[in-house]
Design a protein around this motif. Structure first.
Motif, PDB file in Angstrom:
ATOM      1  N   GLU A  79       0.823  -1.223   0.000  1.00 17.74           N
ATOM      2  CA  GLU A  79       0.000   0.000   0.000  1.00 17.74           C
ATOM      3  C   GLU A  79       0.856   1.273   0.000  1.00 17.74           C
ATOM      4  O   GLU A  79       0.330   2.374  -0.166  1.00 17.74           O
ATOM      5  CB  GLU A  79      -1.001   0.000   1.159  1.00 17.74           C
ATOM      6  N   CYS A  80       2.162   1.119   0.182  1.00 20.26           N
ATOM      7  CA  CYS A  80       3.042   2.293   0.151  1.00 20.26           C
ATOM      8  C   CYS A  80       3.770   2.313  -1.192  1.00 20.26           C
ATOM      9  O   CYS A  80       4.657   1.499  -1.442  1.00 20.26           O
ATOM     10  CB  CYS A  80       4.052   2.237   1.301  1.00 20.26           C
ATOM     11  N   ARG A  81       3.376   3.240  -2.067  1.00 19.30           N
ATOM     12  CA  ARG A  81       3.994   3.309  -3.395  1.00 19.30           C
ATOM     13  C   ARG A  81       5.284   4.112  -3.347  1.00 19.30           C
ATOM     14  O   ARG A  81       5.431   5.027  -2.530  1.00 19.30           O
ATOM     15  CB  ARG A  81       3.006   3.908  -4.394  1.00 19.30           C
ATOM     16  N   LEU A  82       6.214   3.767  -4.237  1.00 15.46           N
ATOM     17  CA  LEU A  82       7.467   4.508  -4.337  1.00 15.46           C
ATOM     18  C   LEU A  82       7.413   5.378  -5.580  1.00 15.46           C
ATOM     19  O   LEU A  82       6.805   4.984  -6.581  1.00 15.46           O
ATOM     20  CB  LEU A  82       8.646   3.541  -4.462  1.00 15.46           C
ATOM     21  N   PRO A  83       8.060   6.566  -5.542  1.00 11.28           N
ATOM     22  CA  PRO A  83       8.055   7.436  -6.724  1.00 11.28           C
ATOM     23  C   PRO A  83       8.572   6.713  -7.976  1.00 11.28           C
ATOM     24  O   PRO A  83       8.043   6.909  -9.061  1.00 11.28           O
ATOM     25  CB  PRO A  83       8.982   8.586  -6.320  1.00 11.28           C
ATOM     26  N   VAL A  84       9.594   5.880  -7.820  1.00 11.64           N
ATOM     27  CA  VAL A  84      10.133   5.112  -8.948  1.00 11.64           C
ATOM     28  C   VAL A  84      10.372   3.680  -8.465  1.00 11.64           C
ATOM     29  O   VAL A  84      10.960   3.480  -7.394  1.00 11.64           O
ATOM     30  CB  VAL A  84      11.480   5.695  -9.448  1.00 11.64           C
ATOM     31  N   ALA A  85       9.915   2.702  -9.244  1.00  8.68           N
ATOM     32  CA  ALA A  85      10.067   1.310  -8.807  1.00  8.68           C
ATOM     33  C   ALA A  85      11.531   0.880  -8.875  1.00  8.68           C
ATOM     34  O   ALA A  85      12.240   1.241  -9.816  1.00  8.68           O
ATOM     35  CB  ALA A  85       9.223   0.402  -9.695  1.00  8.68           C
ATOM     36  N   PRO A  86      11.993   0.108  -7.883  1.00  9.64           N
ATOM     37  CA  PRO A  86      13.377  -0.383  -7.925  1.00  9.64           C
ATOM     38  C   PRO A  86      13.562  -1.419  -9.039  1.00  9.64           C
ATOM     39  O   PRO A  86      12.619  -2.113  -9.402  1.00  9.64           O
ATOM     40  CB  PRO A  86      13.568  -1.024  -6.548  1.00  9.64           C
ATOM     41  N   ARG A  87      14.767  -1.489  -9.568  1.00  8.34           N
ATOM     42  CA  ARG A  87      15.077  -2.511 -10.573  1.00  8.34           C
ATOM     43  C   ARG A  87      16.140  -3.449 -10.007  1.00  8.34           C
ATOM     44  O   ARG A  87      17.328  -3.147 -10.053  1.00  8.34           O
ATOM     45  CB  ARG A  87      15.576  -1.845 -11.866  1.00  8.34           C
ATOM     46  N   VAL A  88      15.667  -4.568  -9.432  1.00  9.50           N
ATOM     47  CA  VAL A  88      16.559  -5.559  -8.824  1.00  9.50           C
ATOM     48  C   VAL A  88      16.034  -6.947  -9.194  1.00  9.50           C
ATOM     49  O   VAL A  88      14.978  -7.060  -9.832  1.00  9.50           O
ATOM     50  CB  VAL A  88      16.616  -5.396  -7.284  1.00  9.50           C
ATOM     51  N   ASP A  89      16.761  -7.983  -8.787  1.00  5.66           N
ATOM     52  CA  ASP A  89      16.331  -9.347  -9.092  1.00  5.66           C
ATOM     53  C   ASP A  89      14.951  -9.604  -8.485  1.00  5.66           C
ATOM     54  O   ASP A  89      14.665  -9.151  -7.366  1.00  5.66           O
ATOM     55  CB  ASP A  89      17.318 -10.365  -8.511  1.00  5.66           C
ATOM     56  N   GLU A  90      14.149 -10.362  -9.212  1.00  8.07           N
ATOM     57  CA  GLU A  90      12.806 -10.660  -8.724  1.00  8.07           C
ATOM     58  C   GLU A  90      12.875 -11.374  -7.372  1.00  8.07           C
ATOM     59  O   GLU A  90      13.736 -12.226  -7.162  1.00  8.07           O
ATOM     60  CB  GLU A  90      12.089 -11.555  -9.744  1.00  8.07           C
ATOM     61  N   GLY A  91      11.988 -11.005  -6.478  1.00  9.78           N
ATOM     62  CA  GLY A  91      11.959 -11.655  -5.164  1.00  9.78           C
ATOM     63  C   GLY A  91      12.877 -11.020  -4.135  1.00  9.78           C
ATOM     64  O   GLY A  91      12.852 -11.412  -2.971  1.00  9.78           O
ATOM     65  N   THR A  92      13.699 -10.051  -4.550  1.00  5.02           N
ATOM     66  CA  THR A  92      14.618  -9.405  -3.603  1.00  5.02           C
ATOM     67  C   THR A  92      13.851  -8.462  -2.684  1.00  5.02           C
ATOM     68  O   THR A  92      13.058  -7.640  -3.156  1.00  5.02           O
ATOM     69  CB  THR A  92      15.688  -8.595  -4.362  1.00  5.02           C
ATOM     70  N   GLN A  93      14.078  -8.619  -1.402  1.00  3.48           N
ATOM     71  CA  GLN A  93      13.480  -7.699  -0.428  1.00  3.48           C
ATOM     72  C   GLN A  93      14.522  -6.639  -0.093  1.00  3.48           C
ATOM     73  O   GLN A  93      15.306  -6.812   0.832  1.00  3.48           O
ATOM     74  CB  GLN A  93      13.087  -8.457   0.843  1.00  3.48           C
ATOM     75  N   VAL A  94      14.536  -5.571  -0.855  1.00  2.00           N
ATOM     76  CA  VAL A  94      15.520  -4.513  -0.602  1.00  2.00           C
ATOM     77  C   VAL A  94      15.222  -3.875   0.755  1.00  2.00           C
ATOM     78  O   VAL A  94      14.049  -3.686   1.106  1.00  2.00           O
ATOM     79  CB  VAL A  94      15.442  -3.424  -1.691  1.00  2.00           C
ATOM     80  N   GLY A  95      16.260  -3.559   1.521  1.00  2.00           N
ATOM     81  CA  GLY A  95      16.057  -2.885   2.801  1.00  2.00           C
ATOM     82  C   GLY A  95      15.298  -1.581   2.576  1.00  2.00           C
ATOM     83  O   GLY A  95      15.676  -0.795   1.717  1.00  2.00           O
ATOM     84  N   PRO A  96      14.221  -1.347   3.338  1.00  2.00           N
ATOM     85  CA  PRO A  96      13.443  -0.130   3.139  1.00  2.00           C
ATOM     86  C   PRO A  96      14.277   1.138   3.324  1.00  2.00           C
ATOM     87  O   PRO A  96      14.053   2.141   2.629  1.00  2.00           O
ATOM     88  CB  PRO A  96      12.323  -0.230   4.175  1.00  2.00           C
ATOM     89  N   ASP A  97      15.269   1.089   4.224  1.00  3.60           N
ATOM     90  CA  ASP A  97      16.111   2.285   4.419  1.00  3.60           C
ATOM     91  C   ASP A  97      16.868   2.640   3.141  1.00  3.60           C
ATOM     92  O   ASP A  97      17.085   3.815   2.842  1.00  3.60           O
ATOM     93  CB  ASP A  97      17.084   2.089   5.596  1.00  3.60           C
ATOM     94  N   ARG A  98      17.222   1.641   2.355  1.00  3.63           N
ATOM     95  CA  ARG A  98      17.958   1.897   1.114  1.00  3.63           C
ATOM     96  C   ARG A  98      17.028   2.501   0.057  1.00  3.63           C
ATOM     97  O   ARG A  98      17.418   3.402  -0.687  1.00  3.63           O
ATOM     98  CB  ARG A  98      18.591   0.600   0.615  1.00  3.63           C
ATOM     99  N   LEU A  99      15.777   2.019   0.008  1.00  7.09           N
ATOM    100  CA  LEU A  99      14.804   2.590  -0.924  1.00  7.09           C
ATOM    101  C   LEU A  99      14.505   4.038  -0.547  1.00  7.09           C
ATOM    102  O   LEU A  99      14.373   4.914  -1.399  1.00  7.09           O
ATOM    103  CB  LEU A  99      13.505   1.768  -0.904  1.00  7.09           C
ATOM    104  N   VAL A 100      14.417   4.280   0.759  1.00  8.20           N
ATOM    105  CA  VAL A 100      14.124   5.626   1.254  1.00  8.20           C
ATOM    106  C   VAL A 100      15.313   6.556   0.972  1.00  8.20           C
ATOM    107  O   VAL A 100      15.127   7.701   0.541  1.00  8.20           O
ATOM    108  CB  VAL A 100      13.803   5.569   2.769  1.00  8.20           C
ATOM    109  N   ASN A 101      16.519   6.077   1.190  1.00 10.40           N
ATOM    110  CA  ASN A 101      17.708   6.887   0.866  1.00 10.40           C
ATOM    111  C   ASN A 101      17.708   7.263  -0.613  1.00 10.40           C
ATOM    112  O   ASN A 101      18.022   8.405  -0.976  1.00 10.40           O
ATOM    113  CB  ASN A 101      18.994   6.097   1.155  1.00 10.40           C
TER     114      ASN A 101
END
Ligand SMILES: Nc1ncnc2c1ncn2[C@@H]1O[C@H](COP(=O)(O)OP(=O)(O)OP(=O)(O)O)[C@@H](O)[C@H]1O
Ligand SMILES: CC(C)(CO)[C@@H](O)C(=O)NCCC(=O)O
Ligand SMILES: [K+]
Length: 257
Positions: free
Chosen positions: A91-113
């Protein structure tokens, strides 16, 4: 007012954002057992002591520790009467979707940075965050998080030396004037300080070479300024990058609601 919560593996930062500036930021050790009531007692008393009167109406959370989210949700619900936005949840959208391997749970702090840095500086960035881990977050020209690197954090490395070697004491990170230490503490400080300078420099150079273009480097986290004194590592140092990123993601979700 918005309460932005950046929960790391070591510390959790609470920041109060009035839409223009931060009224206050407060830090507490991360402990998943802390209850909503405990958070509230601490937060309301520290606000009173610093003479900040605020009514929180919205909450956004980034947490690298999944199990603390439950009590932070209860805090938002019980004391601020709102449903928090949780970075990484659908339910929390990001301004731009990350491009990483499928299934990767990127640390939210890194997405926020990545979101915070792109908002301030545009694309083609490397964010270096000196937290529990030392992370490198690569931001593409359109603002997407496209990966990076995770190295052990500075304090973690010092602690590991102390834990594993009987004759190595606990020492704090500092900038030694010389590389050649003439006592145990100075040797450990040299190894950590100059070692991390080399690590940061080396990884950033390799990231630039791999992408074949110039990239600006933004340092953040409590130790960025200390390491910035050892060498020209960063184009900018911004201590508030993660909480700034939280306000960016919150605003984006409001605009596009
Ligand atoms: N000048 C300094 N010398 C030594 N330690 C410092 C200095 N400035 C900040 N610190 C410490 O640096 C550490 C990094 O802080 P930061 O908020 O970036 O990450 P953290 O809270 O340790 O990690 P996480 O966000 O993963 O929980 C903190 O433990 C902080 O107390
Ligand atoms: C690397 C840390 C611990 C840094 O806080 C955090 O971002 C995390 O738990 N990340 C998950 C794995 C990843 O980011 O790919
Ligand atoms: K952090």
């Amino acid at each position: 007012m918005l309460l932005a919560i950046d929960c790391g593996n070591t510390n959790t930062v609470f920041a109060l954002w009035d839409g223009r500036r931060f009224q206050g930021t407060w830090r507490i050790a991360t402990d998943w057992r802390r209850t909503a009531d405990e958070y509230f007692v601490w937060l309301s008393s520290i606000m009173k002591l610093t003479q900040i009167e605020a009514s929180v109406s919205e909450v956004i959370i980034s947490s690298t520790v999944p199990r603390v989210v439950f009590n932070l949700r209860v805090l938002a619900d019980r004391y601020f009467n709102c449903r928090p936005l949780v970075v990484g949840k659908p339910e929390c959208r990001l301004p731009v979707a990350p491009r990483v391997d499928e299934g990767t749970q990127v640390g939210p702090d890194r997405l926020v940075n990545a979101a915070g840095a792109f908002d301030r500086h545009g694309g083609d960035l490397i964010v270096v965050d000196f937290g529990t881990a030392t992370t490198f977050d690569v931001v593409d020209d359109d603002g997407a998080y496209v990966g990076g690197a995770i190295a052990p954090g500075v304090n973690l490395s010092l602690e590991a030396l102390h834990m594993a070697a009987a004759a190595l004491p606990h020492v704090d990170v500092s900038r030694p004037s010389q590389v050649i230490g003439t006592n145990t503490v100075a040797c450990m400080q040299s190894g950590i300080f100059w070692g991390y300078i080399g690590l940061v420099r080396g990884i950033c150079e390799r990231i630039r070479a791999e992408r074949g273009r110039s990239m600006r480097i933004i340092g953040t986290g409590g130790l960025a300024s200390l390491f910035g004194q050892g060498d020209v590592l960063f184009d900018r140092i911004e201590d508030d990058l993660t909480i700034h990123g939280l306000t960016v993601i919150h605003a984006f979700n409001k605009e596009t609601a």
